[in-house]
Enzyme design. Structure first.
Site, PDB file in Angstrom:
ATOM      1  N   LEU A   1       0.830  -1.213   0.000  1.00  0.00           N
ATOM      2  CA  LEU A   1       0.000   0.000   0.000  1.00  0.00           C
ATOM      3  C   LEU A   1       0.856   1.252   0.000  1.00  0.00           C
ATOM      4  CD1 LEU A   1      -2.708  -0.948   2.654  1.00  0.00           C
ATOM      5  CD2 LEU A   1      -3.071  -0.642   0.211  1.00  0.00           C
ATOM      6  N   GLY A   2       2.025   1.146   0.582  1.00  0.00           N
ATOM      7  CA  GLY A   2       2.889   2.322   0.644  1.00  0.00           C
ATOM      8  C   GLY A   2       4.163   1.992   1.364  1.00  0.00           C
TER       9      GLY A   2
ATOM     10  N   GLY B   1       7.108   3.868   3.887  1.00  0.00           N
ATOM     11  CA  GLY B   1       7.429   5.075   4.655  1.00  0.00           C
ATOM     12  C   GLY B   1       8.749   4.948   5.353  1.00  0.00           C
ATOM     13  N   ALA B   2       9.026   5.907   6.205  1.00  0.00           N
ATOM     14  CA  ALA B   2      10.304   5.948   6.893  1.00  0.00           C
ATOM     15  C   ALA B   2      10.481   4.726   7.790  1.00  0.00           C
ATOM     16  CB  ALA B   2      10.389   7.212   7.725  1.00  0.00           C
TER      17      ALA B   2
ATOM     18  N   GLY C   1       8.917   1.668   7.423  1.00  0.00           N
ATOM     19  CA  GLY C   1       8.745   0.338   6.865  1.00  0.00           C
ATOM     20  C   GLY C   1       7.708   0.343   5.762  1.00  0.00           C
TER      21      GLY C   1
ATOM     22  N   VAL D   1       4.015  -0.854   4.087  1.00  0.00           N
ATOM     23  CA  VAL D   1       2.654  -1.164   4.513  1.00  0.00           C
ATOM     24  C   VAL D   1       1.999  -2.077   3.476  1.00  0.00           C
ATOM     25  CG1 VAL D   1       0.456  -0.196   5.237  1.00  0.00           C
ATOM     26  CG2 VAL D   1       2.540   1.134   5.524  1.00  0.00           C
TER      27      VAL D   1
ATOM     28  N   LYS E   1       1.742  -2.873   8.843  1.00  0.00           N
ATOM     29  CA  LYS E   1       3.019  -2.164   8.691  1.00  0.00           C
ATOM     30  C   LYS E   1       4.142  -3.025   9.215  1.00  0.00           C
ATOM     31  CE  LYS E   1       3.363   2.083   8.691  1.00  0.00           C
ATOM     32  NZ  LYS E   1       3.115   3.465   8.906  1.00  0.00           N
TER      33      LYS E   1
ATOM     34  N   ASP F   1       6.412  13.663  12.104  1.00  0.00           N
ATOM     35  CA  ASP F   1       6.415  13.514  10.647  1.00  0.00           C
ATOM     36  C   ASP F   1       5.028  13.783  10.068  1.00  0.00           C
ATOM     37  OD1 ASP F   1       7.530  13.121   8.188  1.00  0.00           O
ATOM     38  OD2 ASP F   1       7.648  10.939   8.320  1.00  0.00           O
TER      39      ASP F   1
END
Ligand SMILES: *[C@@H]1O[C@H](CO)[C@@H](O)[C@H](O)[C@H]1NC(C)=O
Ligand SMILES: *[C@@H]1O[C@H](CO)[C@@H](O)[C@H](O)[C@H]1NC(C)=O
Length: 817
Positions: free
Chosen positions: A532-533, A535-536, A538, A540, A559, A653
């Protein structure tokens, strides 16, 4: 002694002098509609007539209380859906159907029952007319002396005062009993003769006031002229105490911008908080009209720990534990093994479910029939003990209480075991108290405890919402959907109980988080397929969790954390439990976690409408009002993290990629709590910068401590992005001055060319007043000096227009342009 009594007589003289001034009518004239003698109102389901004020803002008449099938004589805000009651006459003596309120031809105002018996009357005679004023004051006056009222409801307040109303020395506001019951409650607000405004609990039955749980600290023993003698709620919504020397002591600190657009009331609520509320006079965006009363100010700040006296039962009643909810309200739970005295009133205290007997045949079986449970952070400052002994081990206290037929609760603190006397009063749940309570409960007691405690706070409001949701769901084809949701929540509940049995020592188990195995999550994500995405922290993945017990399925976002701090293990659990304890509609909810070998995963509810980034930076500009609503929602979520959680959470963030939108496009903040989880020291200056370029507050780069104000900065940038629907840094921009949004926005604001920021946005362009407000708030948020940035709570109030916004200075005064 002599000194004191002299002072008191001075007070009396001063108050006597004051009594002559009380009844003088305010000099400004009001439009008045006279209610002539001989008028009456009938308590009847067929007749909902009332006497209204000329503007229609207030009305006086009968209100039907359906749970009791009786009527209350009341004054209420008549133009808003809530019809909020601000004054009532007969809360302890409700009226039957066909009771009558009459302004008699003899000039008396009387409430009589169908047989003619008097239920209530206004103490005054020779009245010529009555009138409901636009201030919410109902008055009785005569034709002769035009300068004073013979009677006014403002002199006989119930639990609420309104703007232009005043409280004199020893005048009292009394709370109602419960949210829906108007009989006399347990709390009182009073301006004391010595000049202090205090909140007290009154004894049961009422008569005595106990030690105040809030004091305004105005009284001045050395200088009586400096003491307070009048509480004023002025037209513009400020509450203050006037001192005898005329100086003012402000209770509320903020001035309300555009006060004319709001209704105000200050109510001593049934839960003991004295609260100033505001309500927009007409529907506005970003505010749910049905629950639009917003608390602007309240005291005490922490009612759970405010009451320290030896008497009285505390905000939650006996044998319960008080903790603050996200709105600063007390939330009450019964101790394990106890249940509510009155199951419909969570503030009424609790009683033992099974009373332990000291009979000979029970004595021998105590260890067989009972067990001890421990409860961290529970604390009873004012309860008495009947035994006290030093410990060599914790287990000693445990065993001693278990074998003692008088012992229900023992507390271990500072190496000492205290056995408590019942009933326990003023119980509270505080993080920083290291005391540990041990509670004896019958074995095979299958009660479920949230937070390690039985959760009993049954909020009536929420229940009615649930009923509404239910009826909507059943009325539609979504029934299936609902069954699915219900089943999965039961599944989570059940699995939690199971886990609890496995390991009762972990603090995580105080929350209702589900513990997953790695294998389960691998299966749920089909081997971590659908990303799904990233990020910083890890990656998802989308997943579907199935519960082996019920077979139900629900979609989740999983996540997989990639970086971990060194002392990760303990930290992970504590932080996960901190995250799990957050409950706010603008935060993504954590469902569970996995901690197995090197793997650390967090399981969140799935947000179907993606990120705010794809919403505002997409091809078409989303609706201006929707954007504004989202902006305020994010603000509320951050304010909650900063100020309302038991442990403050700094996000570190905030950016559009970390804001998700649920199925109704409500903003939900994600990734909070992780900064701390993955960083060894919050305030350390030269750690890796945690935030994202463009949103990072300047102090990250300097040798300055990082505080909650870093989030305020990022939020300011985000606000501008939401207004302009563009990213903070736009490298491909043709015009150089437009590359950095924050700089450009300030230039536009300074140069009074705000419309440049919202070109091609017709909707926003017709709403320049609000655009300006949002930009001004953003300018305050992105101040280089963190101390100039407002708190998130203030930011939200500014956006809502509840408080004034002063002119923002240049965000970076030291950088020459
Ligand atoms: C008061 O004055 C009004 C109008 O001037 C009149 O109609 C009314 O009868 C008077 N009431 C009394 C009690 O004198
Ligand atoms: C109400 O009180 C506040 C605070 O003392 C003051 O700033 C404001 O001007 C007052 N409003 C009126 C109408 O007197």
């Amino acid at each position: 002694m002599k000194m004191a009594s002299m002072q008191i007589s001075i007070y009396y003289l001063l108050s006597l002098f004051h009594i002559f001034t009380i009844l003088i009518i305010p000099t400004h004239s009001q439009t008045i509609s006279r209610i002539p003698l001989g008028s009456s109102l009938l308590a009847s389901p067929k007749d909902d007539s009332s006497w209204k004020s000329p503007s229609g803002d207030f009305a006086i008449g009968f209100r039907y209380l359906d749970d009791q099938n009786l009527y209350l004589l009341a004054i209420w805000f008549d133009k808003i859906p809530d019809k909020t009651i601000v004054w009532h006459a007969n809360g302890d003596n409700l009226a039957q159907e066909r009771s009558k309120l009459e302004l008699t031809t003899h000039g008396e105002l009387k409430l009589t029952d169908p047989d003619g018996g008097t239920i209530w009357e206004a103490q005054s005679t020779n009245v010529s007319y009555g009138s409901m004023l636009d201030s919410g004051n109902f008055i009785l006056a005569d034709n002769i002396s035009s300068s004073r009222y013979l009677w006014q409801s403002f002199d006989h307040p119930a639990d609420t005062i309104l703007p232009t109303q005043e409280l004199q020395i020893n005048e009292v506001l009394s709370s109602r009993d419960t949210r829906n019951s108007f009989s006399l409650g347990r709390y009182q607000l009073r301006l004391m003769l010595e000049g202090d405004l205090v909140l007290t609990v009154v004894s049961n039955p009422p008569g005595v006031s106990y030690e105040p749980y809030y004091r305004s600290k105005i009284a001045d023993d050395n200088n009586t002229m400096n003491s307070g003698y009048r509480v004023v709620f002025n037209e513009t919504g400020s509450l203050y105490v006037v001192r005898r020397n005329g100086a003012l002591f402000n209770l509320t600190s903020q001035n309300v911008e555009s006060w004319n657009d709001f209704y105000f009331r200050a109510t001593l609520d049934f839960d003991g908080l004295f609260t100033l509320y505001s309500h927009p006079k007409s529907p506005r965006d970003g505010v749910n009209w049905d629950e639009a009363w917003r608390s602007v100010w309240y005291e005490p700040q922490n009612i759970c720990s405010a009451s320290t006296g030896d008497y009285g039962r505390g905000p939650c009643g006996f044998n319960s534990i008080c903790s603050l909810d996200s709105n600063g309200r007390p939330s009450c739970v019964c101790l394990p093994g106890f249940k509510l005295l009155d199951s419909s009133n969570s503030y009424g205290g609790c009683k033992q479910e099974i009373v332990q007997s000291c009979d000979a045949n029970n004595l021998g079986k105590l260890r067989e029939n009972y067990e001890m449970r421990s409860l961290n952070n529970a604390f009873w400052p004012s309860s008495q003990n009947y035994e006290r002994f030093p410990l060599s081990s914790e287990d000693e206290c445990n065993r001693s209480c278990l074998g003692d037929c008088n012992c229900i609760v023992a507390v271990i603190k500072d190496g000492i075991c205290w056995k408590k006397k019942l009933p326990l009063s003023n119980g509270r749940n505080e993080r920083d108290t290291y005391g540990k309570a041990l509670i004896k409960i019958p074995k095979n007691n299958n009660t479920f405890w949230d937070n390690g405690l039985e959760k009993v706070n049954n909020d009536e409001k929420d229940q009615s919402k649930l009923v509404l949701v239910l009826s909507i769901l059943f009325g539609s084809s979504l029934v299936l959907n609902f069954v699915l949701i219900a089943a999965s929540s039961i599944a989570i509940f059940v699995s939690y109980q199971k886990n609890k049995k496995l390991n009762t020592s972990s603090s995580l188990l105080e929350t209702n988080l589900r513990v997953f195995t790695f294998e389960e999550l691998k299966e749920a994500t089909n081997g971590f397929r659908e990303e799904l995405g990233r990020g910083a922290f890890g990656t998802v993945y989308k997943g579907v969790i199935t519960n082996s017990f019920s077979g139900s399925r629900s979609i989740v976002a999983i996540k997989k954390l990639e970086i971990l701090a060194e002392e990760g293990d303990k930290e992970f659990k504590t932080e996960a439990s901190v995250i799990a304890k957050t409950h706010h509609k603008n935060l993504v909810r954590l469902v569970g976690f996995c901690e197995e070998g090197p793997n650390r995963l967090l399981v969140y509810e799935f947000m179907s409408n993606g990120t705010l980034a794809s919403f505002v930076f997409g091809i078409s500009k989303p609706d201006w009002n929707k954007r504004l609503q989202i902006a305020i929602g994010i603000g509320r979520g951050i304010a909650y993290l900063h100020e309302e959680c038991t442990t403050q959470i700094i996000h570190c963030d905030i950016k559009p990629q970390n804001i998700l939108l649920d199925e109704s496009f409500t903003a939900r903040i994600s990734d909070f709590g992780l900064a701390k989880l993955l960083m060894s020291d919050q305030t350390q200056t030269n750690t890796m910068i945690r935030g994202t370029k463009g949103y990072v507050a300047p102090e990250w780069f300097r040798s300055k401590p990082v505080t909650a104000k870093v989030d305020v900065y990022s939020y300011g940038v985000l606000l501008l992005e939401i207004v302009c629907c563009r990213k903070n840094v736009k490298v491909e921009s043709e015009k150089e001055e437009e590359i950095i949004l924050t700089d450009w926005a300030y230039d536009c604001y300074k140069g009074r060319k705000l419309e440049r920021l919202i070109e091609n946005d017709d909707e926003a362009r017709t709403d320049m007043k609000r655009v300006e407000r949002v930009v001004m708030v953003a300018m305050w948020c992105i101040q280089e000096d963190p101390s100039l940035r407002p708190s998130m709570k203030k930011v939200v109030q500014m956006l809502e227009g509840v408080i004034e916004i002063s002119l923002p200075p240049c965000p970076s005064p030291f950088i020459s342009m």
